[in-house]
Write a protein that holds these residues in place. Structure first.
Motif, PDB file in Angstrom:
ATOM      1  N   ASN A 121       0.848  -1.173   0.000  1.00  0.00           N
ATOM      2  CA  ASN A 121       0.000   0.000   0.000  1.00  0.00           C
ATOM      3  C   ASN A 121       0.891   1.232   0.000  1.00  0.00           C
ATOM      4  OD1 ASN A 121      -1.749   2.134   0.624  1.00  0.00           O
ATOM      5  ND2 ASN A 121      -3.132   0.771   1.711  1.00  0.00           N
ATOM      6  N   PHE A 122       0.747   2.059  -1.042  1.00  0.00           N
ATOM      7  CA  PHE A 122       1.614   3.214  -1.184  1.00  0.00           C
ATOM      8  C   PHE A 122       0.950   4.508  -0.725  1.00  0.00           C
ATOM      9  CE2 PHE A 122       3.464   0.165  -4.120  1.00  0.00           C
ATOM     10  CZ  PHE A 122       4.810   0.303  -3.825  1.00  0.00           C
ATOM     11  N   TYR A 123      -0.182   4.382  -0.006  1.00  0.00           N
ATOM     12  CA  TYR A 123      -0.833   5.585   0.479  1.00  0.00           C
ATOM     13  C   TYR A 123       0.034   6.318   1.502  1.00  0.00           C
ATOM     14  CZ  TYR A 123      -5.311   5.063  -1.842  1.00  0.00           C
ATOM     15  OH  TYR A 123      -6.299   5.006  -2.786  1.00  0.00           O
ATOM     16  N   VAL A 124       0.869   5.558   2.227  1.00  0.00           N
ATOM     17  CA  VAL A 124       1.773   6.191   3.187  1.00  0.00           C
ATOM     18  C   VAL A 124       2.743   7.117   2.463  1.00  0.00           C
ATOM     19  CG1 VAL A 124       3.554   5.785   4.926  1.00  0.00           C
ATOM     20  CG2 VAL A 124       1.588   4.250   4.783  1.00  0.00           C
ATOM     21  N   VAL A 125       3.264   6.633   1.314  1.00  0.00           N
ATOM     22  CA  VAL A 125       4.180   7.455   0.519  1.00  0.00           C
ATOM     23  C   VAL A 125       3.460   8.676  -0.031  1.00  0.00           C
ATOM     24  CG1 VAL A 125       5.705   7.470  -1.494  1.00  0.00           C
ATOM     25  CG2 VAL A 125       5.505   5.405  -0.095  1.00  0.00           C
ATOM     26  N   LEU A 126       2.226   8.442  -0.548  1.00  0.00           N
ATOM     27  CA  LEU A 126       1.445   9.542  -1.097  1.00  0.00           C
ATOM     28  C   LEU A 126       1.147  10.579  -0.027  1.00  0.00           C
ATOM     29  CD1 LEU A 126      -0.227  10.838  -3.361  1.00  0.00           C
ATOM     30  CD2 LEU A 126      -2.143   9.401  -2.660  1.00  0.00           C
ATOM     31  N   THR A 127       0.780  10.109   1.177  1.00  0.00           N
ATOM     32  CA  THR A 127       0.456  11.027   2.271  1.00  0.00           C
ATOM     33  C   THR A 127       1.671  11.843   2.676  1.00  0.00           C
ATOM     34  OG1 THR A 127      -1.191   9.444   3.075  1.00  0.00           O
ATOM     35  CG2 THR A 127      -0.483  11.168   4.592  1.00  0.00           C
ATOM     36  N   ALA A 128       2.832  11.179   2.792  1.00  0.00           N
ATOM     37  CA  ALA A 128       4.051  11.886   3.181  1.00  0.00           C
ATOM     38  C   ALA A 128       4.415  12.949   2.141  1.00  0.00           C
ATOM     39  CB  ALA A 128       5.199  10.898   3.356  1.00  0.00           C
ATOM     40  N   ALA A 129       4.301  12.571   0.851  1.00  0.00           N
ATOM     41  CA  ALA A 129       4.624  13.525  -0.215  1.00  0.00           C
ATOM     42  C   ALA A 129       3.643  14.701  -0.206  1.00  0.00           C
ATOM     43  CB  ALA A 129       4.599  12.829  -1.570  1.00  0.00           C
ATOM     44  N   THR A 130       2.358  14.386   0.042  1.00  0.00           N
ATOM     45  CA  THR A 130       1.343  15.439   0.092  1.00  0.00           C
ATOM     46  C   THR A 130       1.609  16.392   1.238  1.00  0.00           C
ATOM     47  OG1 THR A 130      -0.296  13.930  -0.861  1.00  0.00           O
ATOM     48  CG2 THR A 130      -1.134  15.884   0.248  1.00  0.00           C
ATOM     49  N   GLY A 185      -4.962  18.957  -5.483  1.00  0.00           N
ATOM     50  CA  GLY A 185      -5.218  18.203  -6.705  1.00  0.00           C
ATOM     51  C   GLY A 185      -4.917  16.732  -6.557  1.00  0.00           C
ATOM     52  N   VAL A 186      -5.189  16.160  -5.363  1.00  0.00           N
ATOM     53  CA  VAL A 186      -4.949  14.739  -5.105  1.00  0.00           C
ATOM     54  C   VAL A 186      -6.188  14.147  -4.452  1.00  0.00           C
ATOM     55  CG1 VAL A 186      -3.571  13.028  -3.872  1.00  0.00           C
ATOM     56  CG2 VAL A 186      -2.460  15.054  -4.817  1.00  0.00           C
ATOM     57  N   PHE A 187      -6.731  13.072  -5.047  1.00  0.00           N
ATOM     58  CA  PHE A 187      -7.879  12.385  -4.462  1.00  0.00           C
ATOM     59  C   PHE A 187      -7.402  11.274  -3.540  1.00  0.00           C
ATOM     60  CE2 PHE A 187     -10.714   8.678  -4.583  1.00  0.00           C
ATOM     61  CZ  PHE A 187     -11.838   9.230  -3.979  1.00  0.00           C
ATOM     62  N   ILE A 188      -7.807  11.356  -2.268  1.00  0.00           N
ATOM     63  CA  ILE A 188      -7.511  10.313  -1.288  1.00  0.00           C
ATOM     64  C   ILE A 188      -8.850   9.779  -0.795  1.00  0.00           C
ATOM     65  CG2 ILE A 188      -6.411   9.760   0.909  1.00  0.00           C
ATOM     66  CD1 ILE A 188      -4.522  12.089   0.478  1.00  0.00           C
ATOM     67  N   PRO A 189      -9.116   8.473  -0.906  1.00  0.00           N
ATOM     68  CA  PRO A 189     -10.409   7.932  -0.482  1.00  0.00           C
ATOM     69  C   PRO A 189     -10.743   8.309   0.955  1.00  0.00           C
ATOM     70  CG  PRO A 189      -9.159   6.276  -1.678  1.00  0.00           C
ATOM     71  CD  PRO A 189      -8.233   7.429  -1.471  1.00  0.00           C
ATOM     72  N   THR A 190     -12.037   8.490   1.213  1.00  0.00           N
ATOM     73  CA  THR A 190     -12.485   8.932   2.533  1.00  0.00           C
ATOM     74  C   THR A 190     -12.065   7.968   3.633  1.00  0.00           C
ATOM     75  OG1 THR A 190     -14.359  10.161   1.641  1.00  0.00           O
ATOM     76  CG2 THR A 190     -14.533   9.444   3.924  1.00  0.00           C
ATOM     77  N   ASP A 191     -12.180   6.649   3.385  1.00  0.00           N
ATOM     78  CA  ASP A 191     -11.841   5.693   4.445  1.00  0.00           C
ATOM     79  C   ASP A 191     -10.363   5.779   4.825  1.00  0.00           C
ATOM     80  OD1 ASP A 191     -11.092   4.753   1.986  1.00  0.00           O
ATOM     81  OD2 ASP A 191     -11.480   2.654   2.439  1.00  0.00           O
ATOM     82  N   MET A 242      -6.803  10.473  10.297  1.00  0.00           N
ATOM     83  CA  MET A 242      -7.183  11.629  11.109  1.00  0.00           C
ATOM     84  C   MET A 242      -7.000  11.375  12.591  1.00  0.00           C
ATOM     85  SD  MET A 242     -10.550  13.395   9.461  1.00  0.00           S
ATOM     86  CE  MET A 242     -10.591  14.478  10.885  1.00  0.00           C
ATOM     87  N   LYS A 243      -6.660  12.438  13.288  1.00  0.00           N
ATOM     88  CA  LYS A 243      -6.587  12.408  14.745  1.00  0.00           C
ATOM     89  C   LYS A 243      -7.593  13.414  15.272  1.00  0.00           C
ATOM     90  CE  LYS A 243      -1.680  11.178  14.790  1.00  0.00           C
ATOM     91  NZ  LYS A 243      -0.304  11.587  15.202  1.00  0.00           N
ATOM     92  N   GLY A 244      -8.442  12.977  16.194  1.00  0.00           N
ATOM     93  CA  GLY A 244      -9.445  13.881  16.720  1.00  0.00           C
ATOM     94  C   GLY A 244     -10.785  13.682  16.047  1.00  0.00           C
ATOM     95  N   PRO A 245     -11.779  14.470  16.447  1.00  0.00           N
ATOM     96  CA  PRO A 245     -13.144  14.311  15.918  1.00  0.00           C
ATOM     97  C   PRO A 245     -13.279  14.822  14.496  1.00  0.00           C
ATOM     98  CG  PRO A 245     -13.021  16.223  17.370  1.00  0.00           C
ATOM     99  CD  PRO A 245     -11.688  15.545  17.455  1.00  0.00           C
ATOM    100  N   LYS A 246     -14.387  14.490  13.892  1.00  0.00           N
ATOM    101  CA  LYS A 246     -14.683  14.944  12.532  1.00  0.00           C
ATOM    102  C   LYS A 246     -14.848  16.464  12.521  1.00  0.00           C
ATOM    103  CE  LYS A 246     -18.513  14.842   9.233  1.00  0.00           C
ATOM    104  NZ  LYS A 246     -19.864  14.319   8.983  1.00  0.00           N
ATOM    105  N   PRO A 247     -14.222  17.168  11.563  1.00  0.00           N
ATOM    106  CA  PRO A 247     -14.344  18.637  11.520  1.00  0.00           C
ATOM    107  C   PRO A 247     -15.742  19.062  11.086  1.00  0.00           C
ATOM    108  CG  PRO A 247     -13.145  17.842   9.604  1.00  0.00           C
ATOM    109  CD  PRO A 247     -13.352  16.650  10.495  1.00  0.00           C
ATOM    110  N   GLU A 248     -16.244  20.150  11.681  1.00  0.00           N
ATOM    111  CA  GLU A 248     -17.541  20.681  11.282  1.00  0.00           C
ATOM    112  C   GLU A 248     -17.410  21.585  10.058  1.00  0.00           C
ATOM    113  OE1 GLU A 248     -19.448  22.632  14.484  1.00  0.00           O
ATOM    114  OE2 GLU A 248     -19.581  20.848  15.751  1.00  0.00           O
TER     115      GLU A 248
END
Length: 401
Positions: free
Chosen positions: A174-183, A265-271, A277-283
């Motif tokens: 899973n390369f989402y970790v790499v994508l997240t770090a780059a983002t 300009g990067v789509f990251i799936p909601t799940d 995320m850390k903490g509650p959902k933002p309003e």
């Protein structure tokens, strides 16, 4: 005829109904019969040859959505054609293309040689003749034939272990970790650049205010700049404009991932975003266009709870990402979706290979459909820019109106 060529011939002739399974073999009308599990000459991008029963099941069910096709194939204990092989394989079987790099016809398992050909088990056929130096050479003609036969057999048995596409296939990775770090790195860089631009503007404004204040004092009036407010009523309401997104997870754009999509300009799936995320959902999330570095941009509030908006807040709503369901607009202060999309800009996000049914309702609305790829993340930026272009044009038209 080999199984793959026979299947292609019957597919082009629209005679697939004449291919019948009887016992452990397929009969192609009265012309051919092959074992069901025989390997064809079509090689998957993952490296293995597709069996005849796999290809027959695929070509008879290619009209199904790929996920449904894979589920049905598994229920029949059949291997499925991969998504990446789907289109090129179908184009070849239907005769849209005449050849493919994935096709590798095999040499016969037990090749038959004519009487004058070289047979490894019969060395007596090799003629040894002495030359003028009393050395022995293999007869040139037979030697050339031996070499040609061996080379043909070796080439027929060659199999590519890796190509450019399979090198990029990493199972259980899973390369989402790499994508997240780059983002995050890009986000931090842009934040610092933005802060530097703001600091420069603040310093410039202070200098300009100092000059204007001195001039105003001399002329006897207050030259302190007054803040400009956005128009009310039919114009954009006072304060920051609002973009609404659905709160349901089955939509592509939510309050969790809207910032990365619109700003970076990067789509990251909601799940994936929820897990990060850390903490509650933002309003509320604030977004602005980062792609333009030479001019100031408008900030927008993104919210997913229309029920908490006050009457004056609705004057600030300028856009909405729709789910495609009428119930999304329940209790909105509008008569119907026609009135909604005459006053508010609508977007519907979808994957480019989703079925048409998913956008059936949306196509009847005044809504812009934005398509993105499930796998090609480098294309997300173009989709985000399309949203910004529509939004900025809409804002300009409302200001003029």
């Amino acid at each position: 005829m080999d199984p793959l060529s026979a299947l292609r011939d019957f597919t082009i002739r629209n005679d697939l109904d004449k291919i019948v399974r009887i016992g452990d073999e397929f009969r192609f009308g009265g012309d051919y019969s092959f074992p069901c599990g025989v390997a064809t000459a079509y090689r998957s991008k993952q490296g293995s040859l597709y069996s005849l029963e796999t290809l027959i099941y695929f070509v008879k069910n290619h009209h199904l959505k790929h996920t449904d096709y894979m589920h049905n194939a598994r229920s029949h204990n059949l291997s499925a054609v991969t998504f990446i092989d789907r289109k090129p394989l179908l184009d070849y079987l239907q005769g849209k293309v005449s050849s493919s790099d994935s096709i590798q016809f095999l040499a016969p398992q037990n090749p038959k040689f004519t009487s004058d050909e070289y047979r490894p088990e019969d060395p007596s056929l090799i003629q040894i003749t002495p030359n003028d130096d009393n050395d022995f050479d293999v007869n040139d003609e037979i030697g050339a034939r031996v070499s040609d036969n061996y080379m043909a057999m070796i080439r027929a048995m060659e199999r590519p272990l890796k190509d450019r596409e399979t090198m990029l296939e990493c199972r259980n990775r899973n390369f989402y970790v790499v994508l997240t770090a780059a983002t995050k790195r890009d986000e931090e860089r842009q934040r610092l650049e933005s802060q530097q631009r703001k600091d420069g503007l603040v310093a410039k404004n202070r200098l300009m205010r100092g000059d204007e204040r001195g001039f105003g004092d001399e002329m006897g009036y207050d030259s302190t700049p007054k803040p400009k407010m956005l128009m009310k009523g039919s114009k954009i309401g006072e304060g920051v404009p609002i973009i609404l997104v659905p709160s349901a997870f089955q939509t592509l754009i939510t309050i969790y991932n809207v910032k990365e999509f619109l700003e970076d300009g990067v789509f990251i799936p909601t799940d994936v975003k929820v897990k990060q995320m850390k903490g509650p959902k933002p309003e509320c999330v604030t977004v602005q266009k980062k792609f333009s570095r030479d001019r100031l941009v408008t900030a927008y509030e993104v919210r997913d709870k229309p029920s908490v908006l006050k009457a004056e807040d609705w004057d600030r709503v300028v856009a909405v990402f729709v789910l495609g369901k009428e119930w999304q607009f329940k209790d909105w202060p509008f008569k119907d979706h026609v009135e909604i999309f005459n006053k508010i800009l609508g977007f519907f996000m979808r994957f480019e290979d989703d079925s048409v049914e998913s956008a059936k309702n949306v196509k009847q609305w005044n809504v812009k459909i934005i398509s993105i790829s499930k796998n090609k993340r480098h294309q997300d930026r173009a989709a985000a820019l399309e949203v910004w272009d529509r939004l900025e044009e809409f804002m300009r038209s409302r200001s003029r109106g």
